[in-house]
Design a protein around this motif. Structure first.
Motif, mmCIF file in Angstrom:
data_model
loop_
_atom_site.group_PDB
_atom_site.id
_atom_site.type_symbol
_atom_site.label_atom_id
_atom_site.label_comp_id
_atom_site.label_asym_id
_atom_site.label_seq_id
_atom_site.Cartn_x
_atom_site.Cartn_y
_atom_site.Cartn_z
ATOM 1 N N SER A 1 -26.659 -4.915 9.274
ATOM 2 C CA SER A 1 -28.036 -4.371 8.984
ATOM 3 C C SER A 1 -28.252 -3.121 9.227
ATOM 4 C CB SER A 1 -28.943 -5.556 9.577
ATOM 5 O OG SER A 1 -28.628 -5.592 10.920
ATOM 6 N N GLU A 2 -27.528 -2.572 10.296
ATOM 7 C CA GLU A 2 -28.024 -1.426 10.567
ATOM 8 C C GLU A 2 -27.259 -0.267 10.112
ATOM 9 O OE1 GLU A 2 -29.438 -2.984 15.191
ATOM 10 O OE2 GLU A 2 -27.907 -1.367 14.962
ATOM 11 N N ALA A 3 -26.258 -0.377 9.365
ATOM 12 C CA ALA A 3 -25.284 0.411 8.879
ATOM 13 C C ALA A 3 -26.027 1.359 7.706
ATOM 14 C CB ALA A 3 -24.155 -0.320 8.109
ATOM 15 N N VAL A 4 -26.847 0.956 7.114
ATOM 16 C CA VAL A 4 -27.670 1.819 5.828
ATOM 17 C C VAL A 4 -29.221 1.730 5.893
ATOM 18 C CG1 VAL A 4 -27.889 2.004 3.447
ATOM 19 C CG2 VAL A 4 -25.763 1.090 4.358
ATOM 20 N N LYS A 5 -29.790 2.823 6.127
ATOM 21 C CA LYS A 5 -31.175 2.964 6.057
ATOM 22 C C LYS A 5 -31.613 3.508 4.845
ATOM 23 C CE LYS A 5 -31.372 3.459 11.018
ATOM 24 N NZ LYS A 5 -31.709 2.332 11.499
ATOM 25 N N ARG A 6 -32.784 3.143 4.224
ATOM 26 C CA ARG A 6 -33.424 3.595 3.117
ATOM 27 C C ARG A 6 -34.730 4.164 3.076
ATOM 28 N NH1 ARG A 6 -29.651 1.962 -0.848
ATOM 29 N NH2 ARG A 6 -28.300 0.164 -0.038
ATOM 30 N N PHE A 7 -34.867 4.926 2.283
ATOM 31 C CA PHE A 7 -36.305 5.874 2.205
ATOM 32 C C PHE A 7 -36.632 6.053 0.905
ATOM 33 C CE2 PHE A 7 -36.284 6.696 6.895
ATOM 34 C CZ PHE A 7 -35.042 6.683 7.188
ATOM 35 N N ASN A 8 -37.801 5.734 0.877
ATOM 36 C CA ASN A 8 -38.460 6.160 -0.729
ATOM 37 C C ASN A 8 -39.430 7.583 -0.664
ATOM 38 O OD1 ASN A 8 -37.345 3.928 -1.826
ATOM 39 N ND2 ASN A 8 -39.098 2.555 -1.241
ATOM 40 N N PHE A 9 -39.419 8.355 -1.491
ATOM 41 C CA PHE A 9 -39.740 9.699 -1.486
ATOM 42 C C PHE A 9 -40.412 9.865 -3.067
ATOM 43 C CE2 PHE A 9 -38.889 10.812 2.730
ATOM 44 C CZ PHE A 9 -37.532 10.564 2.671
ATOM 45 N N ASP A 10 -41.110 10.919 -3.321
ATOM 46 C CA ASP A 10 -41.672 11.190 -4.621
ATOM 47 C C ASP A 10 -40.560 11.800 -5.456
ATOM 48 O OD1 ASP A 10 -44.594 12.476 -3.029
ATOM 49 O OD2 ASP A 10 -44.377 10.716 -4.076
ATOM 50 N N TYR A 11 -39.683 12.335 -4.677
ATOM 51 C CA TYR A 11 -38.463 12.958 -5.520
ATOM 52 C C TYR A 11 -37.328 12.894 -4.738
ATOM 53 C CZ TYR A 11 -42.191 15.170 -8.501
ATOM 54 O OH TYR A 11 -43.172 15.066 -9.175
ATOM 55 N N SER A 12 -36.161 12.624 -5.102
ATOM 56 C CA SER A 12 -34.955 12.718 -4.378
ATOM 57 C C SER A 12 -33.828 13.699 -5.400
ATOM 58 C CB SER A 12 -34.329 11.423 -4.025
ATOM 59 O OG SER A 12 -35.048 10.699 -3.196
ATOM 60 N N TYR A 13 -33.637 14.917 -4.994
ATOM 61 C CA TYR A 13 -32.641 15.663 -5.671
ATOM 62 C C TYR A 13 -30.967 15.478 -5.103
ATOM 63 C CZ TYR A 13 -36.986 17.314 -7.324
ATOM 64 O OH TYR A 13 -38.393 17.644 -7.752
ATOM 65 N N TRP A 14 -30.277 15.367 -5.918
ATOM 66 C CA TRP A 14 -28.980 15.118 -5.751
ATOM 67 C C TRP A 14 -28.341 16.723 -6.183
ATOM 68 C CZ3 TRP A 14 -25.579 12.453 -2.976
ATOM 69 C CH2 TRP A 14 -24.304 12.499 -3.199
ATOM 70 N N SER A 15 -28.039 17.354 -4.976
ATOM 71 C CA SER A 15 -27.493 18.787 -5.194
ATOM 72 C C SER A 15 -26.010 18.796 -4.566
ATOM 73 C CB SER A 15 -28.362 19.726 -4.850
ATOM 74 O OG SER A 15 -29.655 19.707 -5.589
ATOM 75 N N HIS A 16 -25.387 17.614 -4.374
ATOM 76 C CA HIS A 16 -24.123 17.726 -3.675
ATOM 77 C C HIS A 16 -22.961 18.214 -4.360
ATOM 78 C CE1 HIS A 16 -21.335 16.785 -0.648
ATOM 79 N NE2 HIS A 16 -20.674 15.702 -1.598
ATOM 80 N N ASP A 17 -22.859 17.901 -5.458
ATOM 81 C CA ASP A 17 -21.523 18.214 -6.329
ATOM 82 C C ASP A 17 -22.094 18.682 -7.434
ATOM 83 O OD1 ASP A 17 -18.519 16.466 -6.963
ATOM 84 O OD2 ASP A 17 -19.028 18.453 -7.347
ATOM 85 N N PRO A 18 -21.791 19.766 -8.058
ATOM 86 C CA PRO A 18 -22.215 20.396 -9.367
ATOM 87 C C PRO A 18 -21.561 19.738 -10.623
ATOM 88 C CG PRO A 18 -21.442 22.010 -7.962
ATOM 89 C CD PRO A 18 -21.128 20.898 -7.334
ATOM 90 N N ARG A 19 -20.553 18.991 -10.257
ATOM 91 C CA ARG A 19 -19.887 18.065 -11.373
ATOM 92 C C ARG A 19 -20.454 17.059 -11.706
ATOM 93 N NH1 ARG A 19 -13.984 18.478 -8.531
ATOM 94 N NH2 ARG A 19 -15.604 17.678 -6.875
ATOM 95 N N ASP A 20 -21.351 16.455 -10.882
ATOM 96 C CA ASP A 20 -22.107 15.253 -10.947
ATOM 97 C C ASP A 20 -23.069 15.476 -12.168
ATOM 98 O OD1 ASP A 20 -22.037 14.212 -7.695
ATOM 99 O OD2 ASP A 20 -20.409 14.183 -9.003
ATOM 100 N N SER A 21 -23.218 14.303 -12.983
ATOM 101 C CA SER A 21 -24.120 14.359 -14.087
ATOM 102 C C SER A 21 -25.490 14.495 -13.889
ATOM 103 C CB SER A 21 -23.999 13.064 -15.069
ATOM 104 O OG SER A 21 -24.176 11.783 -14.289
ATOM 105 N N ASP A 22 -25.800 13.947 -12.446
ATOM 106 C CA ASP A 22 -27.210 13.812 -11.900
ATOM 107 C C ASP A 22 -27.532 15.119 -10.797
ATOM 108 O OD1 ASP A 22 -25.580 12.771 -10.319
ATOM 109 O OD2 ASP A 22 -26.719 11.113 -9.663
ATOM 110 N N PHE A 23 -26.613 16.139 -11.231
ATOM 111 C CA PHE A 23 -26.857 17.344 -10.291
ATOM 112 C C PHE A 23 -28.159 17.785 -10.436
ATOM 113 C CE2 PHE A 23 -25.605 20.410 -7.358
ATOM 114 C CZ PHE A 23 -25.826 21.716 -7.948
#
Length: 1685
Positions: free
Chosen positions: A45-67
């Motif tokens: 139960s303590e392994a993953v923590k989730r947060f909700n925001f207005d925007y979440s930007y995935w800029s980790h890997d430029p090769r990802d489709s949702d970059f």
């Protein structure tokens, strides 16, 4: 009202995180961001923590489709905020995150295309919309300001004139603002871009471990956007003013992560202070927003605690549209910082801002400011002060004094808050200060657009002047900033020793005079330098008509082109100017350089020289300086070398003289020792009477009285056993080979890796056994096997060190000898050098042709051996057919499958149809002179028979023979022997006849799928050339049996050697297969799992710490190697006592657990006086008498269980103050107790671990050593123990940390708060401990496994095998031994079952008796063919053994009487003889029971009741229940005075609990039965007071104990379910609580005794059944006879 918009953006890995192989812990789905805790097990139960925001930007890997790119971030946040600014709202965007998280990249971006940040894109889009919408009715104006907050100080980044700390003020309407902050008007995007670029260069950045360009300040870029709209109908002009605040916060950081020190640490502290204040403000605003309306009250929000929050007050919770961008790192190493940032952003979502449209704010503000100014003027006028505005815009205050008619004028500027407070804060001064501020605001608001542009130009000129003073040039357009060479103006360019720092500073030489000096000069200097050799006014440059003359001042150090300048000199372009001793410049005159280039037309050499002169470097200038000063570097170096050479000669001469003196001293000492040896050799004069001729004949030697042996037969047998044991063990020689050749193995692997050979080399051990014969090339290198020795011992197979060559290219494994490895290594070196010298593209490049073949590879066979099996042929003696299922075992003892073989005799012509098989015939001849097989599966006639099947013996002799089997009865040679005629073969095996038998290979099962085309080969052990082979069978890997059905008829002329072979030797079956896939590849994993070696075969998991070095005794003495004279088990209790409020020292709480490294944890308090109390408990013995405690040393303070001797530093090791030791007298316990205490002041260790409260989860470990003095001992005995502890606060309540110990309540018992340790005290003779022979055996072997080899770094952690290989090989040999023994015993049991022997326990026929004899031979086989058993009596001639025969009734009665007399005599011996008998027990094998078994049979006990009664009954305990007591041990005799060397070694108690539970215990000399909790951890039995008692109260060593259990003993004590355990010093009578538990306890304590008792009971149940069957047969035979009659 609107809430703050929050966005989260994750960046890619940086170089630091890639270097540490970090893992991504961030996941984004839509607007949800999830973070995974790497320290918590997954799926919790303590392994993953989730947060909700207005925007979440995935800029980790430029090769990802949702970059998410920079543009996407701006589209979502920037455009919305820009629209709000056009609507008239105040707007704020700020970025937050840890250092290096990407805040500055998100806000500012980079100069490349598509890499701009939010600030440049907002500015660009702003002017784009202005140009599109501007007209006559709508006008726009834009002003910008750029400031940074560094260490709580505000600095203007756009106006270099404002160098000081700007003051932050607050206006009731405008809110907080920065006084004198420059606002620059801009007209297009390029103006803003230039201002941002200049401001960024002036911003404070520095490098940390987490970011090379870490922002060390908060940057606030503000855009004041004004919209003026003119209404033509009403002729009114309205304005909308919006403030766009773009904030780039400094990164939050931890000092340990960033490596901050000094200034960086101070910066980080201020950064964290401001960010902490920002967090408090956000939390307070979120808490206010979350409250209900009717519950809202004026909550305090700490805006003023930081300059950052004070300036952002309106943006955080006031009139503003605010957006927050949280930049986070994806790496698991930054989990804590990332989680803090996400919680920070989640809190900011709850903030609610009240934004309003800013319309006509200036007009309203100007009016209110004028009213305020008028009020202030009236206030000052009432005080008698007239306020006038001076010519420079400052307010001039005039105050008239009534007594003196004079004016006191005071000019006041902008005061800082501290200065205002220093003037006592008078009302007048405050009013003047506020009036000054209001006047400035009005002047700023009334300033026209043209005036603002003019002021911006003035500031730009000032900035260029400042840059010129710094040596940074600005182009004529005023835009480009940098270092470049002007086209007309003469200038100086700096030269530096570091090429990267050269030509970075440029100083103009203007027309006229240019002064050079320091900033301390009275006249301002145009060029300011610093340094110890730079004068205040150093020199002057005079520029007249493009001719520059250098005018030196007095005493100024100036060099031009290497010459010191005294008089003025005209400089030429390219001249090297050295000012002082450190400042080197190159003078450049563009006009002269242009004229020189025009003159040079033809001579190229001259052109090159000119080019070199135009651009000299720092080295050139220094060499030129030395050359012109007349300094010859070569001469200086030669002089220095001559001095060094002379010094070397002097030192060498002194060393030679010292060496000669030492040599003479040593020679004199050697001569003195030689004389001493010669004098001692005179004591051997008794041998001088024997001449050399007396030793020529061997029989004379043995007849010589000097060599006459006084050993008994048993002692001679023990000596022979020890000799063979010593000859077998070769661990030291194997270790020498492993250590000595490790360097060659590493070099071979390193060359293999560099040459990209897919070969790996590793050590292995090979022993010539049945299942693992040596390869032919290795077998030839082993010396030929010796013949049997005079005691009939089999030859010993030697274990040798070989090299296992793993060929991953071909999937093969080869074995090389060490000599072959060295030979191949020479070829590998040659191959390596040839490849390095010759280019691979050369046509002659062929490494294999140069070296004569590849030395890395060997030929590999097409078929690989799967394993071997063995079938014994003793069933052909009777003759009966047998079908065997035997295991297929590989060389390492792993079972790879099973083989079904049928062996049957062919007595007459048989015709059997084999439809699916192959039938073949062969003929073999066994000659009498055939060599014996080198493997001995069964012992020869001279071996001792121990296997007793009780066939044909009466019931009285049965018990005695059971005692013989247990090692307590008669000598093994006195065991029953079968009749002599039992050795005669049957009629089918008459010598001279031909005998035919059939071997049928039926099936093979369980063979792995990696083998294909399986076939079988079998042969006799000594006839390898005559092998029989089956046809290959396809292996479908479906699990179905592989059917060979190969029938082989073998005809052999019967000879004695053939009959002997049938009795003792097996047939070897070899199974071969072809590899389908290489088992060395990853996809061909073996399905079977090898059984791990037993715990006793492995070294201890946690090494026992060595004693802490004592300051009193100096270096630790070497452990003695002499013979151990006595061993004693010692129980030691350790307590740490703390001073209680009542003034007594109370033991601290101990948490007991077997899972802890020290099996206990002390819970201590900080800052309380402590004492260490140690109690030593052992059995009373005259050899061990504690005299005094000499020293108690505590050291090795650490937070890990492992310790090292390197931690024994003087600062850490502490010798404690001792209290006198005392011998305790415990009522009811006759054991010896010795206790001593020592005062322990832990603060004297100077260890932070002991001086503070332990952090969460931290455990502290210490090592203590007690040096105790014993009587009759030359050295102190050392008790060493590792203790673990946790330190709590002084007033904290300590208790067990686990609920199990908390609820037990044992920690409240003071006697439970101690830690126990089991030690073994060994006493050696002092004279032998230091003898020359012993010291000579303590040799040291050079370990080359740690020696560096070129290319070793490419092996990626590979290491050569060492001592662990010897342990693993011993386990493999033991596995092979067990497999062989099991196979042989399975064959004998199958043969007994086939002959019906198991249903008829008494053999009657000759065949059955032969099987009994054969079984007896099998039981006498050694534990391993290379580990012979201990013999009982040496036999020089095997032929002297009497043949087996049956005994008549009279002989059996005599044997029974002798047996009883021997047993009775053994019990009736005195105590001294009993002790001697115990000491003469032959060493037992490690795999057998670790104790002397004492199983008293029923028949022998009847005649010895008086003996046992004497042992169990005590005269002075006649009033005990039933008159019985526990067995009493033998008392120790009085020993003569000897000098011993003690050695106390801690014993690691096994964690495996064989049995535990409650038992009734009756101790010798005790007061009666007591119920105790008993735990069996072999080889120890621990006795506790109760189940919850964590401290061992008594210890029994089963290795020196005798366990007795019999019906007679139970009848004598008249108590059921009892058995006794008798040690050397005391005896215990134990009673189980139930009938069924007796066998379980006996099995845990002594498995061999439990098995014998169970076997005896099983045979007794079979006897009545066999008697009933015989009676039925007799009656049926009588009835048949009567019927016939």
């Amino acid at each position: 009202m609107s809430s703050v918009k929050v966005a989260v953006r994750v960046r890619p890995f940086n170089s630091r995180e890639i270097g540490r192989e970090s893992k991504c812990i961030i996941e984004m789905t839509g607007a949800t961001t999830a973070i995974t805790n790497p320290k918590v097990p997954p799926n919790t139960s303590e392994a993953v923590k989730r947060f909700n925001f207005d925007y979440s930007y995935w800029s980790h890997d430029p090769r990802d489709s949702d970059f998410s790119t920079q543009t996407m971030v701006y589209k979502d946040i920037g455009e919305e905020m820009l629209q709000h600014s056009f609507d008239g709202y105040n707007v704020c965007i700020f970025a937050y995150g840890q250092t290096g998280a990407g805040k500055s990249y998100t806000m500012m971006g980079r100069q490349e295309e598509q890499q701009e940040g939010i600030i440049p894109m907002i500015c660009q889009d702003l002017f784009s919309r202005i140009h599109k919408t501007e007209n006559d009715e709508l006008k726009y104006s834009v002003e910008v300001s750029y400031m940074e907050i560094y260490c709580e100080r505000v600095r203007d980044l756009l106006n270099p004139k404002n160098k000081g700390n700007l003051r932050v003020r607050e206006h009731p309407l405008l809110g907080p603002y920065v006084e004198d902050l420059s606002k620059l008007a801009v007209t297009d995007y390029q103006d803003i871009h230039d201002l941002i670029d200049e401001g960024n260069k002036a911003r404070t950045v520095a490098a940390t471990n987490m970011n090379e360009t870490s922002s060390r300040s908060h940057a606030v870029f503000t855009i004041f956007f004004t919209q003026r709209r003119h209404d033509t109908m009403t002729d009114l002009t309205t304005e909308k003013v919006s403030k766009i605040s773009l904030v780039d916060l400094a990164g939050s950081e931890r000092a340990d992560s960033t490596g901050a020190k000094g200034t960086r640490l101070k910066e980080g502290a201020n950064i964290n202070k401001s960010l902490t204040t920002l967090g408090k403000v956000i939390s307070a605003l979120a808490e206010v927003a979350s409250k209900k309306k009717h519950n809202k009250k004026a909550d305090f929000i700490p805006y003023r605690d930081s300059a950052l929050t004070w300036l952002l007050r309106e943006n955080l919770g006031g009139n503003s549209k605010t957006a927050m961008i949280a930049a986070i790192s994806p790496a698991d190493i930054n989990y804590d910082e990332t989680l803090s940032t996400l919680r920070y952003a989640d809190r900011a979502k709850q903030i609610v801002c009240k934004a309003v449209v800013n319309e006509d704010a200036n007009a309203k503000l100007i009016r209110e400011l004028k009213e305020e100014i008028q009020k202030l003027r009236d206030l000052l006028k009432a005080e008698g002060i007239e306020v006038q505005e001076g010519p420079d815009g400052k307010v001039v205050c005039e105050k008239r004094d009534a007594n003196k008619d004079e004016l006191n004028k005071s000019t006041t500027g902008i005061k800082s808050p501290s200065k205002s407070r220093n003037r006592n804060g008078s009302t007048t001064e405050m009013a003047v200060d506020q009036l000054q501020a209001s006047e400035k605001l009005i002047a700023e608001l009334n300033e026209t657009w043209e005036e603002k542009l003019k002021r911006t130009e003035e500031i730009r000129l000032q900035r260029e002047a400042v840059f010129a003073e710094m040596g940074v040039a600005v182009k004529e357009d005023g835009i480009t900033v940098g270092v470049f060479s002007p086209k007309k103006t003469p200038h100086l360019v700096n030269l530096n020793e570091d090429p990267n720092l050269s030509e970075c500073l440029l100083y103009y030489i203007k027309d006229g005079l240019t002064r050079l000096g320091t900033h301390e000069a009275n006249v301002p200097q145009d060029i300011q330098l610093s340094g110890s050799h730079i004068l205040k006014e150093h020199c002057t440059f005079e520029n007249r008509n493009s001719t520059v003359t250098l005018l030196p001042h007095k005493d100024a150090i100036i060099f031009v082109n290497g010459r010191q300048l005294v008089e003025p000199e005209v400089l030429k372009t390219g001249s090297r100017v050295i000012l002082g001793k450190n400042h080197v410049f190159r003078f450049t005159n563009p006009e002269q350089a242009r004229e020189l280039r025009e003159k040079i037309t033809e001579d190229e050499a001259e052109n090159e020289e000119k080019e070199k002169a135009d651009a000299p470097d720092w080295n050139f200038a220094q060499c030129e300086l030395l050359e012109k000063q007349g300094i010859d570097l070569k001469a200086e170096m030669k002089k220095r070398l001559d001095n060094l050479e002379e010094q070397y000669k002097r030192e060498k001469l002194q060393a030679d003289q010292q060496f000669e003196e030492q040599r003479k001293t040593y020679e004199a000492r050697i001569d003195a020792l030689q004389k001493q040896v010669e004098e001692q050799s005179m004591t051997m004069s008794m041998y001088s009477s024997y001449s050399p001729e007396d030793f020529h004949q061997e029989e004379d030697v043995y007849n010589n009285p000097m060599y006459e042996s006084c050993w008994t037969a048993r002692e001679a047998g023990l000596a022979a056993w020890a000799f063979r044991k010593w000859r077998y063990h070769q661990f030291t020689s194997l270790r020498d080979d492993l250590w000595g050749n490790a360097i060659f193995l590493k070099e071979a692997n390193a060359i293999s890796v560099e040459l990209k050979k897919k070969v790996q080399f590793q050590f292995t051990l090979l022993t010539d056994t049945l299942y693992s014969p040596l390869p032919p090339e290795l077998a030839s290198s082993v010396a030929p096997l010796q013949q049997e020795d005079e005691f009939g011992a089999p030859p010993v197979s030697k274990t040798l060190v070989a090299v296992e060559v793993t060929d991953t290219k071909n999937g093969a494994t080869h074995y090389w000898s060490l000599e072959k490895l060295r030979q191949r290594l020479e070829l590998m070196r040659e191959m390596y050098h040839n490849e390095a010298e010759m280019s691979p593209t050369s046509p002659d490049y062929n490494v294999e042709s140069l070296t004569g073949g590849d030395p890395f590879y060997d030929r590999f066979p097409w078929f690989r051996m799967v394993g071997r099996s063995f079938i014994y042929l003793s069933n052909l003696l009777y003759p009966v057919p047998l079908v065997h299922k035997v295991a297929i075992v590989n060389e390492r003892g792993d079972v790879r499958g099973y083989l079904r073989i049928a062996v049957q005799p062919v007595l007459d012509e048989e015709s059997i149809d084999f439809n699916n098989g192959v039938k073949q015939s062969a003929r073999l001849v066994f000659n009498e002179d055939d060599a014996k097989p080198k493997y001995r599966a069964l012992n020869e006639k001279d071996d001792v028979q121990r296997y007793i099947d009780n066939g044909g013996l009466d019931s009285k002799l049965e018990a005695e023979l059971e005692d013989v089997d247990s090692g307590r009865g008669i000598d093994s040679n006195s065991a029953s022997e079968c009749p002599e005629n039992a050795e005669e073969p049957g009629e089918h095996l008459q010598v001279g006849k031909e005998f035919t038998f059939r071997v049928t290979v039926l099936q093979a099962t369980g063979i792995g799928a990696e083998y294909a085309d399986i076939f079988c080969q079998f042969n006799f052990l000594h006839r390898h050339e005559e092998a029989f082979s089956t046809e290959p069978v396809k292996n479908s890997a479906s699990g179905a049996p592989l059917g060979f059905y190969h029938v082989q008829n073998i005809t052999v002329p019967v000879t004695k050697s053939f009959i002997e072979y049938l009795k003792t030797q097996p047939i070897m079956f070899k199974i071969f297969g072809h590899y389908q896939t290489h088992p060395l590849h990853k996809d061909a994993k073996q399905e079977f799992v090898s059984r791990p070696p037993p715990r006793r075969m492995l070294p201890p998991s946690i090494p026992i710490s060595q004693p802490v070095r004592s300051p009193k005794f100096g270096p630790l003495p070497c452990p003695p190697s002499s013979t151990v004279l006595a061993k004693h088990d010692v129980l030691v209790w350790f307590e740490i006592c703390e001073l209680a409020p009542n003034g007594e020292y109370v033991p601290s709480v101990v948490e007991h657990s077997d899972d802890l490294p020290c099996r206990g944890l002390f819970l201590l308090h900080q800052g309380i006086q402590r004492r260490i109390r140690i109690t030593i408990v052992h059995e009373p013995t005259p050899e061990v008498k504690w005299k005094d405690i000499n020293e108690l040393v505590v050291g090795r303070i650490r937070n890990t269980p492992e310790s090292s001797d390197e931690q024994d530093e003087d600062a850490c090791v502490l010798s404690l103050g001792l209290f006198p030791g005392e011998v305790l007298d415990v009522p009811g316990d006759d054991r010896s107790f010795y206790r001593f205490e020592a005062a322990w002041d832990s603060s004297l260790h100077n260890s932070a671990l002991l001086n503070r409260v332990s952090q969460g989860g931290e455990t502290i470990y210490i090592t203590l050593s007690a040096y105790l003095e014993l009587e009759n001992c030359a050295r102190p005995a050392i008790v060493t123990k590792d203790l673990s502890m946790v330190i709590y606060g002084r007033d904290a309540r300590t208790g067990p940390r686990s609920l199990k110990h908390l609820f037990s309540g044992q920690y409240r018992n003071p006697e439970a708060n101690r830690l126990s340790g089991v030690y073994e005290l060994s006493l050696r003779r002092a004279s032998e401990a230091g003898s020359p022979g012993v010291q000579r055996r303590q040799r040291r072997v050079l370990d080359t496994s740690s020696t560096y080899v070129r290319g070793e770094e490419n092996l990626h952690g590979w290491r050569p095998r060492g001592d662990s290989l010897i342990f693993d090989h011993q386990w493999e040999l033991e596995k092979l031994t067990r497999l062989e023994e099991v196979g042989r015993m399975r064959h004998l049991l199958l043969l007994r079952e086939r002959l019906g022997m198991d249903t008829n326990p008494n053999p009657t026929t000759k065949t059955e008796k032969d099987v009994c004899n054969l079984a007896a031979r099998a039981a006498t086989s050694p534990v391993h063919m290379v580990i012979p058993q201990s013999p009982q009596t040496p036999v020089k001639d095997p032929q002297q053994i009497l043949p087996e025969r049956e005994y008549n009734q009279r002989e059996q009665d005599l044997m029974l009487k002798c047996l009883k007399l021997v047993q009775a005599g053994r019990f009736a011996k005195n105590e001294a003889n009993d002790t001697q008998t115990q000491s003469d027990v032959s060493p037992s094998d490690e795999g057998c029971a670790d104790m002397t078994v004492s199983c008293i049979s029923s028949n022998s006990m009847e005649d010895n009741k008086f003996v046992i009664r004497r042992r169990l009954c005590s005269p002075d305990r006649a009033d005990a229940p039933n008159g019985w007591e526990a067995p009493a041990p033998a008392t120790q005799p009085i020993l003569p005075l000897r000098l011993y060397v003690p050695e106390l070694e801690e014993i690691r108690v096994s964690p495996v609990v064989a049995r535990k539970g409650l038992l009734n215990v009756l101790e010798h000399g005790g007061s009666g039965w007591k119920k105790r909790w008993v735990t069996v951890r072999r080889p120890y039995v621990f006795i506790y007071r109760s189940e919850k008692d964590p401290v061992e109260r008594a210890v029994l060593n089963l290795a020196t104990a005798q366990v007795e259990c019999s019906e007679d003993q139970a009848a004598m004590v008249k108590i059921p379910n009892t058995f006794s355990v008798v040690t050397k010093h005391r005896g215990y009578l134990l009673q189980t609580l139930g009938d069924k538990e007796v066998h379980d306890w006996l099995y845990a304590i002594n498995p061999l005794l439990a098995g014998q008792i169970k076997s005896r009971l099983a045979r007794r149940t079979l006897e009545p059944a066999s008697q009933t069957a015989s009676q039925i047969q007799a009656s049926s035979a009588a009835n048949a006879n009567s019927a016939n009659k």
